[in-house]
Design a protein around this motif. Structure first.
Motif, PDB file in Angstrom:
ATOM      1  N   ALA A   9       0.851  -1.188   0.000  1.00 20.16           N
ATOM      2  CA  ALA A   9       0.000   0.000   0.000  1.00 20.16           C
ATOM      3  C   ALA A   9       0.891   1.244   0.000  1.00 20.16           C
ATOM      4  CB  ALA A   9      -0.898   0.003   1.231  1.00 20.16           C
ATOM      5  N   GLU A  10       0.456   2.268  -0.715  1.00 18.76           N
ATOM      6  CA  GLU A  10       1.245   3.506  -0.765  1.00 18.76           C
ATOM      7  C   GLU A  10       1.445   4.098   0.622  1.00 18.76           C
ATOM      8  OE1 GLU A  10      -0.530   6.175  -3.540  1.00 18.76           O
ATOM      9  OE2 GLU A  10      -0.185   4.868  -5.267  1.00 18.76           O
ATOM     10  N   VAL A  11       0.434   3.960   1.488  1.00 14.33           N
ATOM     11  CA  VAL A  11       0.561   4.506   2.833  1.00 14.33           C
ATOM     12  C   VAL A  11       1.667   3.801   3.609  1.00 14.33           C
ATOM     13  CG1 VAL A  11      -1.204   2.956   3.793  1.00 14.33           C
ATOM     14  CG2 VAL A  11      -0.746   5.149   4.900  1.00 14.33           C
ATOM     15  N   LEU A  12       1.849   2.507   3.380  1.00 11.03           N
ATOM     16  CA  LEU A  12       2.926   1.773   4.040  1.00 11.03           C
ATOM     17  C   LEU A  12       4.278   2.167   3.464  1.00 11.03           C
ATOM     18  CD1 LEU A  12       3.960  -0.418   5.956  1.00 11.03           C
ATOM     19  CD2 LEU A  12       3.456  -2.118   4.184  1.00 11.03           C
ATOM     20  N   LYS A  18      -4.791   2.195  -4.245  1.00 14.94           N
ATOM     21  CA  LYS A  18      -3.514   2.810  -3.914  1.00 14.94           C
ATOM     22  C   LYS A  18      -2.490   1.765  -3.498  1.00 14.94           C
ATOM     23  CE  LYS A  18      -5.547   7.287  -2.776  1.00 14.94           C
ATOM     24  NZ  LYS A  18      -5.670   8.388  -1.792  1.00 14.94           N
ATOM     25  N   ARG A  41      -4.139  -3.790   1.587  1.00 14.49           N
ATOM     26  CA  ARG A  41      -4.775  -2.487   1.345  1.00 14.49           C
ATOM     27  C   ARG A  41      -4.855  -1.655   2.616  1.00 14.49           C
ATOM     28  NH1 ARG A  41     -10.022  -4.673  -1.708  1.00 14.49           N
ATOM     29  NH2 ARG A  41     -10.907  -2.743  -0.855  1.00 14.49           N
ATOM     30  N   GLU A  42      -4.972  -2.319   3.762  1.00 10.15           N
ATOM     31  CA  GLU A  42      -5.030  -1.609   5.037  1.00 10.15           C
ATOM     32  C   GLU A  42      -3.653  -1.195   5.535  1.00 10.15           C
ATOM     33  OE1 GLU A  42      -7.726  -0.625   6.723  1.00 10.15           O
ATOM     34  OE2 GLU A  42      -8.947  -1.365   5.060  1.00 10.15           O
ATOM     35  N   GLY A  43      -2.602  -1.551   4.792  1.00  8.66           N
ATOM     36  CA  GLY A  43      -1.252  -1.158   5.194  1.00  8.66           C
ATOM     37  C   GLY A  43      -0.658  -2.024   6.277  1.00  8.66           C
ATOM     38  N   GLN A  81       5.099   4.975   2.273  1.00  4.36           N
ATOM     39  CA  GLN A  81       5.460   6.306   2.780  1.00  4.36           C
ATOM     40  C   GLN A  81       6.101   6.213   4.152  1.00  4.36           C
ATOM     41  OE1 GLN A  81       1.785   8.472   2.623  1.00  4.36           O
ATOM     42  NE2 GLN A  81       1.762   8.600   0.384  1.00  4.36           N
ATOM     43  N   ARG A  82       5.608   5.275   4.967  1.00  5.11           N
ATOM     44  CA  ARG A  82       6.168   5.101   6.315  1.00  5.11           C
ATOM     45  C   ARG A  82       7.486   4.331   6.272  1.00  5.11           C
ATOM     46  NH1 ARG A  82       1.093   2.858   7.771  1.00  5.11           N
ATOM     47  NH2 ARG A  82       2.202   0.947   8.366  1.00  5.11           N
TER      48      ARG A  82
END
Length: 296
Positions: free
Chosen positions: A174-177, A255, A235-237, A179-180
């Motif tokens: 996931a893009e949110v992961l 994403k 998807r939930e990171g 980023q972290r």
């Protein structure tokens, strides 16, 4: 419960009209029959049910409690039947093509791209059903069946088979992961929880070996029974998974991204099988479109 063939459909329709009409005469006019014919149908229905449906009050008829229940249910049922008939009549210029596919393929490859097929083929309506790993494809109910791996068990029931593509398996995150915990080199993926599914064992081991990552321990991740369930966790990171790069080659509505797309291992092959009930003209359009989408 009464069997379908035993239902007195003509009498039920006569009663449904009579129940909402102001009088039996107006019901008879709507049905295009005589007053006596409507009365006869209602008496026949009451005899079959063993219950009175109307009581006489003065010159008029009033529904009994049982009559009210039956009238309400029949009214909704006939509305549903009418709506279904209207839908089919409106769609008679369209050809319906039923496709069955593995759940993950249907969700992450087929459905996100389906709109593009429909725009180019306005006269074809695609119905999709999904199949879990290990389930036998439903040949009788579908025109096109997509399989992952061999389909020897159903080969004798199929009309034609086309090879679509071979999976290129690579990490998906996931893009949110990302980023972290960015992934710039293969070893960086070990900063993520490594998500696996019981239906696709050994994927992480094969990819890490291909990527040259050594001395790792596969622990602390998440394991799910099926791939499409595991993808929800991605998807939930919650972590990354090894999945077919073909599913996530372009922008993803969820994403999701392949951080190291150039490092991949070969997976199973996908096939498209037309069945004996299929119209070859329409199936070939879908198969050609699928291969075009895969090549993008």
């Amino acid at each position: 419960m009464a069997k379908e063939r035993e239902l007195p459909l003509i009498a039920l329709r006569a009663f449904a009209v009579a129940a909402r009409a102001p009088s039996l005469s107006s019901a008879a006019k709507e049905l295009g029959v005589t007053h006596g014919a409507v009365s006869k149908q209602i008496r026949s229905l009451e005899s079959w049910l063993g219950q009175h449906l109307f009581t006489r009050e003065g010159r008029g008829l009033t529904l009994t409690p049982y009559g009210k229940i039956l009238a309400e249910q029949l009214g909704q049922s006939f509305k549903d039947i009418g709506a279904a008939c209207d839908y089919v009549r409106r769609q008679r210029s369209k050809t319906v093509l039923a496709i069955e596919a593995p759940s993950t393929f249907a969700m992450y490859f087929l459905m996100p791209r389906l709109r593009r097929f429909e725009v180019r083929n306005a006269n074809v309506s695609v119905w999709i059903s999904t199949r879990m790993t290990g389930e036998t494809p439903d040949i009788s109910a579908n025109d096109l069946v997509i399989t992952r791996g061999t389909a020897e068990r159903i080969g004798s029931y199929l009309k034609d088979t086309t090879a679509l593509f071979t999976e290129n398996l690579t990490p998906v995150s996931a893009e949110v992961l990302l980023q972290r915990r960015p992934v710039k080199k293969p070893a960086d993926i070990l900063k993520h929880s490594l998500i696996t599914s019981a239906t696709r064992p050994g994927h992480w081991e094969a990819w890490l070996q291909e990527a040259g990552v050594r001395d790792y321990l596969l622990e602390g991740g998440h394991r799910f029974d099926h791939m499409f369930v595991a993808m929800h966790a991605v998807r939930e990171g919650l972590g990354s998974i090894v999945a077919p790069k073909e599913f996530f080659a372009g922008p993803s509505r969820w994403k999701l991204r392949c951080p190291l797309p150039d490092i991949a291992v070969k997976g199973e092959q996908y096939f498209a099988h037309s069945t004996s009930r299929a119209d070859p003209r329409h199936v070939s359009r879908v198969v050609d479109w699928l291969k075009e989408e895969i090549g993008k």
